[in-house]
Write a protein that holds these residues in place. Structure first.
Motif, PDB file in Angstrom:
ATOM      1  N   ASN A 379      39.707  46.900  29.433  1.00  0.00           N
ATOM      2  CA  ASN A 379      40.683  46.536  30.460  1.00  0.00           C
ATOM      3  C   ASN A 379      40.545  45.083  30.892  1.00  0.00           C
ATOM      4  O   ASN A 379      41.533  44.404  31.132  1.00  0.00           O
ATOM      5  CB  ASN A 379      40.524  47.435  31.687  1.00  0.00           C
ATOM      6  N   TRP A 380      39.292  44.601  31.032  1.00  0.00           N
ATOM      7  CA  TRP A 380      39.089  43.214  31.446  1.00  0.00           C
ATOM      8  C   TRP A 380      37.715  42.734  31.027  1.00  0.00           C
ATOM      9  O   TRP A 380      36.824  43.532  30.709  1.00  0.00           O
ATOM     10  CB  TRP A 380      39.292  43.035  32.952  1.00  0.00           C
ATOM     11  N   SER A 381      37.525  41.459  31.003  1.00  0.00           N
ATOM     12  CA  SER A 381      36.255  40.836  30.654  1.00  0.00           C
ATOM     13  C   SER A 381      36.106  39.583  31.508  1.00  0.00           C
ATOM     14  O   SER A 381      37.065  38.822  31.691  1.00  0.00           O
ATOM     15  CB  SER A 381      36.218  40.471  29.161  1.00  0.00           C
ATOM     16  N   GLY A 396      34.653  51.251  43.954  1.00  0.00           N
ATOM     17  CA  GLY A 396      35.654  50.359  43.384  1.00  0.00           C
ATOM     18  C   GLY A 396      35.194  48.925  43.216  1.00  0.00           C
ATOM     19  O   GLY A 396      36.006  48.045  42.907  1.00  0.00           O
ATOM     20  N   LYS A 397      33.896  48.671  43.393  1.00  0.00           N
ATOM     21  CA  LYS A 397      33.351  47.322  43.201  1.00  0.00           C
ATOM     22  C   LYS A 397      32.264  47.350  42.143  1.00  0.00           C
ATOM     23  O   LYS A 397      31.552  48.352  41.974  1.00  0.00           O
ATOM     24  CB  LYS A 397      32.778  46.762  44.509  1.00  0.00           C
ATOM     25  N   VAL A 398      32.129  46.237  41.424  1.00  0.00           N
ATOM     26  CA  VAL A 398      31.068  46.056  40.435  1.00  0.00           C
ATOM     27  C   VAL A 398      30.191  44.902  40.920  1.00  0.00           C
ATOM     28  O   VAL A 398      30.678  43.793  41.145  1.00  0.00           O
ATOM     29  CB  VAL A 398      31.632  45.736  39.037  1.00  0.00           C
ATOM     30  N   PHE A 399      28.890  45.168  41.093  1.00  0.00           N
ATOM     31  CA  PHE A 399      27.938  44.149  41.527  1.00  0.00           C
ATOM     32  C   PHE A 399      27.017  43.839  40.356  1.00  0.00           C
ATOM     33  O   PHE A 399      26.430  44.750  39.751  1.00  0.00           O
ATOM     34  CB  PHE A 399      27.134  44.635  42.724  1.00  0.00           C
ATOM     35  N   ASP A 414      36.094  43.178  41.305  1.00  0.00           N
ATOM     36  CA  ASP A 414      36.950  44.336  41.469  1.00  0.00           C
ATOM     37  C   ASP A 414      36.844  45.213  40.228  1.00  0.00           C
ATOM     38  O   ASP A 414      37.007  44.739  39.094  1.00  0.00           O
ATOM     39  CB  ASP A 414      38.401  43.907  41.690  1.00  0.00           C
ATOM     40  N   ALA A 415      36.556  46.513  40.417  1.00  0.00           N
ATOM     41  CA  ALA A 415      36.318  47.385  39.269  1.00  0.00           C
ATOM     42  C   ALA A 415      37.564  47.591  38.420  1.00  0.00           C
ATOM     43  O   ALA A 415      37.464  47.827  37.211  1.00  0.00           O
ATOM     44  CB  ALA A 415      35.793  48.736  39.758  1.00  0.00           C
ATOM     45  N   LYS A 416      38.764  47.492  39.002  1.00  0.00           N
ATOM     46  CA  LYS A 416      39.986  47.723  38.236  1.00  0.00           C
ATOM     47  C   LYS A 416      40.441  46.480  37.479  1.00  0.00           C
ATOM     48  O   LYS A 416      40.936  46.588  36.354  1.00  0.00           O
ATOM     49  CB  LYS A 416      41.093  48.190  39.170  1.00  0.00           C
ATOM     50  N   THR A 417      40.259  45.308  38.100  1.00  0.00           N
ATOM     51  CA  THR A 417      40.821  44.089  37.500  1.00  0.00           C
ATOM     52  C   THR A 417      39.784  43.087  37.042  1.00  0.00           C
ATOM     53  O   THR A 417      40.088  42.182  36.261  1.00  0.00           O
ATOM     54  CB  THR A 417      41.733  43.399  38.517  1.00  0.00           C
ATOM     55  N   GLY A 418      38.555  43.193  37.522  1.00  0.00           N
ATOM     56  CA  GLY A 418      37.548  42.190  37.223  1.00  0.00           C
ATOM     57  C   GLY A 418      37.658  40.951  38.079  1.00  0.00           C
ATOM     58  O   GLY A 418      36.911  39.995  37.887  1.00  0.00           O
TER      59      GLY A 418
END
Length: 542
Positions: A379-381, A396-399, A414-418
């Motif tokens: 989905n994203w990188s 919903g967050k990536v740390f 952001d977990a959905k969009t990066g």
């Protein structure tokens, strides 16, 4: 427990000479663990800090034994209380010799952390009227061969055994009791009675009831007092009586103080996962007695009394099969405090977040999702500007912690969009993170220097508090659970309060590398040759 091994075979020789026999007392269980160094397998690194030395000291009581008997009396006995105290874990040994003019044999048994060395004398009928003198020499040692002795070693006990036509008719006298008080509802204990004119046939009467009595000398007796004898506050008369029909001593008063008010202050753990395994629940508070029981929604659990401030209770898997909560209280018998106020234990749904190194605090490396649909492509990188470590994924967050040429960094995506949400935040040296209780916790620092644990607001990236991590070796990933953050640095495990950053405890487990694993039952740490299970709330060894 202690085992006794005679190194020579002339035990029981009745001839009144000065030949000696050797006794070997192996003390096991006076310390928590045996520290083993140099075993195979590696993993510790050449720079591993050495375990602390076990500075130990020998204690004996009494220093002199005097017994007497008439020819028709049974063979008397006496007890020497031996113990080795140490500043660190280890195994210790007691080695000694005794002459056999009046001594028949030596044996022993452990009572808590004290080794009772029982001296049995020869039958009075087998000896002529007179006085028989013996010496018992006892050494405390670090090794079985007794090549290295602990401090205050060796010590000697002078023994005098008098055979006369009649035993003393002087009445026994009590001068003091030790202890002289106890708290109502406490555990069984050993009462020491000090005085004069005690004989091997003396017995301690507790409120008129004869209790198991050990004769140490003409001046000292010990008696085993059961927990039921101090269940309620009040005072108890203590006297000494000669079982062979001799006179009775003066009375001494033992005071039973009222216990603290019953209160339940905290639970460990306070949160468990639905569908989990059976576990041990620890209740902390005041006013607990040996009759206290932990209740779960009004039904009592199998409970173990640890102290007046701590109980443990066994919780079965069926009680936590579904999400919800349980009301926990401590129940005392009528007249001993009634029932405490309740605390709530939460039975939470299994986590669907990745909150730690290897997914969760227990390092299972897996999460069970209710449902999941995998995308057909990425989905994203995001280029994070360095070498990314494991990710923490919550709400919903990536740390992500990142290693760069200038140090460690922490950023939120952001977990959905990066899309970047905040950061990067710079840390000195390497940085590793964990999540619990609506906060991130980051351990950072360079090898062989002090490290820092920092609480970070996951919404903004702002710092809440920071504290120094004890040890100065390798900064390892922290673990958080149940309101506590755990670190391991050079084999030194430390626990911090998640809300304040206050250090709760630290415990040395050996080794240099590796992060701890946490479950509802314990904090686990492995080093070369040893795996340790520590209690989460105080760091003591399970």
């Amino acid at each position: 427990m202690a085992s006794y091994r005679k190194a020579s075979s002339n035990a029981g020789i009745a001839s009144p000479d000065a030949r000696s026999r050797r006794l070997r007392i192996v003390l096991v269980g006076l310390v928590a663990t045996v520290v083993v160094a140099g075993c195979g397998g590696g993993g510790g690194g050449s720079g591993s800090p050495a375990p602390p030395p076990a500075q130990a000291s020998l204690s004996l009581s009494p220093a002199q034994i005097n017994v007497s008997a008439a020819p028709t009396d049974p063979a008397p006995t006496a007890v020497i209380q031996a113990s080795i105290t140490a500043s660190a874990s280890g195994s210790f040994y007691i080695d000694g010799t005794e002459t056999t003019n009046g001594i028949q044999s030596v044996s022993g048994s452990a009572v808590g952390a004290v080794e009772n060395v029982t001296v049995t004398f020869k039958s009075p009928a087998s000896l002529a009227i007179g006085t028989y003198s013996d010496t018992i020499t006892i050494r405390g040692c670090y090794d079985k061969a007794c090549a290295r002795q602990v401090s205050n070693s060796p010590q000697t006990v002078a023994v005098t055994y008098t055979i006369s036509n009649s035993t003393s008719t002087s009445p026994p006298s009590i001068t003091s009791l030790s202890p002289a008080t106890a708290v109502a509802g406490g555990a069984a204990f050993t009462l020491t009675v000090n005085g004069s004119n005690f004989v091997p046939q003396s017995v301690v009467l507790w409120g008129g009831t004869a209790e198991p009595t050990t004769y140490l000398s003409a001046n000292t007796l010990t008696a085993q007092i059961p927990a039921a004898a101090i269940a309620a506050a009040g005072s108890v008369p203590v006297v000494v009586q000669d079982q062979s029909g001799g006179p009775t001593s003066n009375g001494a008063t033992f005071t039973i103080q009222p216990g603290a008010a019953l209160a339940l202050n905290s639970l460990s753990p306070a949160v468990v996962t639905a569908g989990g395994s059976p576990f041990m629940l620890t209740a902390l508070g005041t006013g607990f007695t040996t009759s206290s029981a932990v209740s779960w929604n009004g039904s009592t659990l199998p409970t173990t009394y640890v102290s007046s401030t701590e109980l443990t209770a066994s919780v079965g898997a069926s009680l936590i099969a579904a999400t919800g909560s349980a009301s926990i209280a401590v129940v005392n018998p009528a007249g001993q405090g009634g029932t405490s106020s309740t605390l709530i234990l939460t039975i939470a749904a299994p986590s669907i977040d990745a909150v730690s190194y290897q997914i969760d605090a227990a390092h299972t490396g897996a999460i069970t999702f209710k449902s999941v649909t995998f995308p057909s492509a990425s989905n994203w990188s995001v280029n994070v500007g360095g070498t990314a470590s494991y990710a923490i994924i919550v709400g919903g967050k990536v740390f992500v912690t990142v290693s760069t040429t200038t140090g460690g960094q922490l950023l939120a995506l952001d977990a959905k969009t990066g899309a970047p949400l905040w950061g990067p935040i710079a840390f000195a040296g390497t940085a590793n993170a964990t999540y619990d209780g609506s906060a991130l916790f980051v351990v950072s620092g360079a090898d062989t220097t002090s490290q820092i644990v920092t609480a970070v607001d996951p919404a903004t990236g702002s710092s809440k508090w920071s504290a120094t991590v004890p040890g100065s070796w390798f900064p390892q990933p922290p673990v958080a659970g149940g309101g506590i953050v755990y670190t391991n640095n050079g084999g030194l495990v430390a626990a911090f309060d998640e809300l304040t950053g206050a250090m709760l405890w630290q415990s040395y487990v050996g080794g240099t590398e590796g992060t701890v694993a946490v479950s509802v039952d314990g904090v686990y740490a492995s080093s070369p040759c040893t795996t340790n299970d520590l209690r989460p709330f105080d760091g003591s060894l399970i």
